[in-house]
Design a protein around this motif. Structure first.
Motif, PDB file in Angstrom:
ATOM      1  N   VAL A 182      44.342  39.100  25.279  1.00  0.00           N
ATOM      2  CA  VAL A 182      45.804  39.102  25.105  1.00  0.00           C
ATOM      3  C   VAL A 182      46.306  40.521  24.854  1.00  0.00           C
ATOM      4  O   VAL A 182      47.274  40.981  25.464  1.00  0.00           O
ATOM      5  CB  VAL A 182      46.219  38.176  23.931  1.00  0.00           C
ATOM      6  CG1 VAL A 182      47.683  38.396  23.549  1.00  0.00           C
ATOM      7  CG2 VAL A 182      45.959  36.720  24.278  1.00  0.00           C
ATOM      8  N   ILE A 183      45.637  41.207  23.943  1.00  0.00           N
ATOM      9  CA  ILE A 183      46.060  42.580  23.628  1.00  0.00           C
ATOM     10  C   ILE A 183      45.990  43.446  24.889  1.00  0.00           C
ATOM     11  O   ILE A 183      46.923  44.171  25.236  1.00  0.00           O
ATOM     12  CB  ILE A 183      45.131  43.229  22.564  1.00  0.00           C
ATOM     13  CG1 ILE A 183      44.745  42.261  21.468  1.00  0.00           C
ATOM     14  CG2 ILE A 183      45.751  44.498  22.006  1.00  0.00           C
ATOM     15  CD1 ILE A 183      45.810  41.840  20.553  1.00  0.00           C
ATOM     16  N   ASP A 185      45.927  42.576  28.031  1.00  0.00           N
ATOM     17  CA  ASP A 185      46.920  42.200  29.033  1.00  0.00           C
ATOM     18  C   ASP A 185      48.277  42.799  28.704  1.00  0.00           C
ATOM     19  O   ASP A 185      49.026  43.223  29.571  1.00  0.00           O
ATOM     20  CB  ASP A 185      47.056  40.672  29.106  1.00  0.00           C
ATOM     21  CG  ASP A 185      45.847  40.032  29.784  1.00  0.00           C
ATOM     22  OD1 ASP A 185      45.007  40.788  30.326  1.00  0.00           O
ATOM     23  OD2 ASP A 185      45.744  38.793  29.761  1.00  0.00           O
ATOM     24  N   GLY A 186      48.582  42.838  27.419  1.00  0.00           N
ATOM     25  CA  GLY A 186      49.887  43.388  27.029  1.00  0.00           C
ATOM     26  C   GLY A 186      49.963  44.883  27.229  1.00  0.00           C
ATOM     27  O   GLY A 186      51.006  45.414  27.638  1.00  0.00           O
ATOM     28  N   HIS A 188      47.764  46.837  29.081  1.00  0.00           N
ATOM     29  CA  HIS A 188      47.229  47.298  30.357  1.00  0.00           C
ATOM     30  C   HIS A 188      48.352  47.496  31.362  1.00  0.00           C
ATOM     31  O   HIS A 188      49.325  46.763  31.392  1.00  0.00           O
ATOM     32  CB  HIS A 188      46.253  46.230  30.862  1.00  0.00           C
ATOM     33  CG  HIS A 188      45.681  46.545  32.205  1.00  0.00           C
ATOM     34  ND1 HIS A 188      45.122  47.762  32.536  1.00  0.00           N
ATOM     35  CD2 HIS A 188      45.578  45.772  33.322  1.00  0.00           C
ATOM     36  CE1 HIS A 188      44.697  47.740  33.781  1.00  0.00           C
ATOM     37  NE2 HIS A 188      44.966  46.540  34.281  1.00  0.00           N
TER      38      HIS A 188
ATOM     39  N   LYS B 142      49.965  31.544  26.631  1.00  0.00           N
ATOM     40  CA  LYS B 142      48.583  31.185  26.931  1.00  0.00           C
ATOM     41  C   LYS B 142      48.096  30.107  25.958  1.00  0.00           C
ATOM     42  O   LYS B 142      48.548  30.040  24.814  1.00  0.00           O
ATOM     43  CB  LYS B 142      47.690  32.424  26.808  1.00  0.00           C
ATOM     44  CG  LYS B 142      47.961  33.443  27.905  1.00  0.00           C
ATOM     45  CD  LYS B 142      47.090  34.696  27.710  1.00  0.00           C
ATOM     46  CE  LYS B 142      47.412  35.743  28.768  1.00  0.00           C
ATOM     47  NZ  LYS B 142      46.913  37.083  28.416  1.00  0.00           N
ATOM     48  N   VAL B 182      55.320  44.367  25.509  1.00  0.00           N
ATOM     49  CA  VAL B 182      53.853  44.402  25.471  1.00  0.00           C
ATOM     50  C   VAL B 182      53.309  43.098  24.887  1.00  0.00           C
ATOM     51  O   VAL B 182      52.395  42.489  25.436  1.00  0.00           O
ATOM     52  CB  VAL B 182      53.350  45.611  24.636  1.00  0.00           C
ATOM     53  CG1 VAL B 182      51.851  45.496  24.352  1.00  0.00           C
ATOM     54  CG2 VAL B 182      53.652  46.908  25.368  1.00  0.00           C
ATOM     55  N   ILE B 183      53.888  42.684  23.784  1.00  0.00           N
ATOM     56  CA  ILE B 183      53.427  41.453  23.138  1.00  0.00           C
ATOM     57  C   ILE B 183      53.579  40.284  24.118  1.00  0.00           C
ATOM     58  O   ILE B 183      52.670  39.467  24.308  1.00  0.00           O
ATOM     59  CB  ILE B 183      54.252  41.137  21.870  1.00  0.00           C
ATOM     60  CG1 ILE B 183      54.567  42.377  21.047  1.00  0.00           C
ATOM     61  CG2 ILE B 183      53.560  40.051  21.041  1.00  0.00           C
ATOM     62  CD1 ILE B 183      53.434  42.972  20.318  1.00  0.00           C
ATOM     63  N   ASP B 185      53.932  40.291  27.346  1.00  0.00           N
ATOM     64  CA  ASP B 185      53.034  40.379  28.505  1.00  0.00           C
ATOM     65  C   ASP B 185      51.639  39.879  28.149  1.00  0.00           C
ATOM     66  O   ASP B 185      50.963  39.253  28.962  1.00  0.00           O
ATOM     67  CB  ASP B 185      52.932  41.840  28.990  1.00  0.00           C
ATOM     68  CG  ASP B 185      54.194  42.272  29.713  1.00  0.00           C
ATOM     69  OD1 ASP B 185      55.075  41.405  29.947  1.00  0.00           O
ATOM     70  OD2 ASP B 185      54.313  43.474  30.026  1.00  0.00           O
ATOM     71  N   GLY B 186      51.251  40.163  26.926  1.00  0.00           N
ATOM     72  CA  GLY B 186      49.915  39.736  26.528  1.00  0.00           C
ATOM     73  C   GLY B 186      49.824  38.242  26.331  1.00  0.00           C
ATOM     74  O   GLY B 186      48.806  37.621  26.677  1.00  0.00           O
ATOM     75  N   THR B 196      46.622  37.957  33.677  1.00  0.00           N
ATOM     76  CA  THR B 196      46.225  39.257  34.229  1.00  0.00           C
ATOM     77  C   THR B 196      44.784  39.561  33.840  1.00  0.00           C
ATOM     78  O   THR B 196      44.334  39.203  32.787  1.00  0.00           O
ATOM     79  CB  THR B 196      47.097  40.375  33.615  1.00  0.00           C
ATOM     80  OG1 THR B 196      48.347  39.814  33.227  1.00  0.00           O
ATOM     81  CG2 THR B 196      47.281  41.505  34.576  1.00  0.00           C
TER      82      THR B 196
END
Lengths: 197, 197, 197, 197
Positions: A182-183, A185-186, A188, B142, B182-183, B185-186, B196
């Motif tokens: 998760v981290i 993905d956020g 990246h 997720k 960011v959060i 997206d993760g 991703t």
DNA sequence: TATGAATGAGTCTTCATTCAT
DNA sequence: GATGAATGAAGACTCATTCAT
């Protein structure tokens, strides 16, 4: 002789246990001494004051933590693997050393930390920061100030470790993997530069 | 009477300011009293003990925080917007109430919080949890235990707010937006179910 | 061995310096040891306790003082000259050994001196007393109890030396001469038996 | 209410007694408190620290002493009578307040006195000094720096009082008169300017 | 004898809490 | 309810003294 270092270590560990249980205030020097198996006065041969003891304990833990984290690290590794490694070994350290986690959290939020010279500790900070910076510079991580990314990463590590220790969720290796995902993905950045929306 | 509530509030605020500066231990009741403009004994008409005062202060802040966070929330809004709102208004609250942030952080890491029945606070927890749970259930987030997601979210909020308050990075509205992105997206799950890599 | 005496002397001198600066209470054995260039435990090979050390130091100083005072004395001299000599050489001793003066003054006013058997010291007392007694007996001094005369003499010596050391007045040889003259004039008995009115 | 002043006085007197018996170091605050009939903590409502207590006690005694000495004084009196009065009432004060004498002597020879601002006390010093200065200026006393004369006078007062208190000589009013006569004879200047030789 | 780390009793001081006013 | 002086238990720290090396 290893005696001196041993005695300091005994005092550190005694302090760590007690502070986790009772907090800074609830932990008298006399009890630290007793649990460490030394006399009250003996502590003062090794530390100038309670404050000094706590300050040095902070450094002691940072060092242990850094050591633990570098064990699996290797500059030749793939960036993503290093990133994962860092997050997971840091989290592992806290999970395996809950006293350290609670001490650190109390420490950084207490007035003690304002008086800390913070120089020794920079070794830890630097190692970590360099990894993040490299990620941003190579375009693997989104173009965000590395201090912010660090804050995000550190915040998640600490809170996940705490949640684990509070026994409110079972967090095994699989879950850890999922969490770092998760981290990652956020933070990246897609190769084509388009972050997910 | 508003008087009683006013006096309690004065004591709360005085405590908050002092604890941020000096920590729990460094904050004597006598000084709390002085800064609140009351006599030392008066505090004991409103609170049974120092511990009670701190426990109630914790609840007081949770309430203020919840209130602040619900102001912009609206169940009819788009999920992502609600998510963003939550993160940002929570962070805003801490940035605008630094004393509250430092108090909360000291509190949750202290032995006080272990004794807390944690019931009052559930109101806060529930509101937040429901949002996360809904996200997971609708497949927008997720499929991860909601407690873990909460930990990740809360960890990032607190650390970003601290970084801002320590003046180590300038974090304006644009940056905040970028951070929640960011959060999100993760945690966000791609419609096609492919996270991703 | 001269070594033992040397070591004792080193401890005495170290004690003297420290007590002048910090007083009895402010002078830990450990610091006495350090300044004397020996280990803390070593002191206890030479003195039973801190109290013993101080008691012996008192005697040590009395001896040095007596020695200094007898250097210029000579029973064959004129009485008035001997009287002057005594006063001045005693005062000189204190001025040249300020640590000794401050130690003695602290000592005689402390509970230590009550426990002192006062026997060794009598050698000093006797020499001095005999001079005064002789003066009274020969009619050169007024017919007053010799202990009172001693008290007057000693009181003036100590206070003049202190005034000198506090740098509040410059007291050279001329002034000293003038001062003893005052003492003498006060105690001296006119040949015709008529004291000044 | 006179309560506060009463309590301070009780603490002062308790301190005085104990310090005479045991010295500064041998006198714990806890015992001062007990003998004064208050709790240990109470002392700290009136004095910042042990040092402050001792410093204020010094001033307290100077004030009492000055008061006692001025009782019999009167500017209209004959100079010699004033001189005698001063010496004798000062000596009387010490004899009637032996605790005060031993305290003062310990105090002026201790490191405490170096930290004393010495301003309040100047009232005492000034009164005394003015008398001496006047004597020198009017030619009644020999032309010697008034500080030296003061030192001589004070030295004799203290030592005579001590001798009396140590019970080594009986010193009644007649003896006192005789003693001041000695001092006066020494300092007094013959009308024709010829000091006795 | 010399060392100096260790001891632990004893000190000053703080501060949560009480209670008479 | 409000006050704030008083309490005294508890804590940080010091230092004379001991003892294994």
């Amino acid at each position: 002789m290893e005696n001196i270092a041993d005695k300091k270590r005994a005092i550190f560990e005694s302090t760590l246990v007690l502070i986790k249980e009772k907090g800074f205030h609830g932990t008298p020097m006399s009890q630290i001494a007793k649990n460490a198996g030394v006399a009250a006065g003996t502590i003062y041969h090794h530390f100038d004051s309670k404050e000094t003891l706590i300050l040095e304990l902070y450094t002691y833990i940072r060092d242990k933590m850094l050591e633990a984290m570098l064990q699996l690290d290797n500059e030749a590794m793939d960036y993503k693997d290093r990133f994962f490694n860092f997050w997971i070994s840091h989290c592992h350290f806290y999970v395996k050393n809950p006293n350290a986690l609670f001490f650190m959290e109390q420490f950084v939020n207490s007035p003690y930390s304002n008086r800390d010279p913070l120089q020794e500790n920079e070794r830890f900070q630097n190692t970590f920061r360099d990894l993040i910076k490299a990620g941003v510079e190579t375009g693997l991580l989104k173009p965000i100030d590395h201090l912010i990314l660090s804050a995000l990463i550190h915040g998640t590590i600490v809170n996940v470790a705490k949640m684990h220790l509070c026994q409110r969720v079972v967090i095994g290796e699989a879950e850890l993997q999922q969490i770092v995902e998760v981290i990652w993905d956020g933070m990246h950045q897609q190769p084509n530069g388009a972050a997910t929306s």
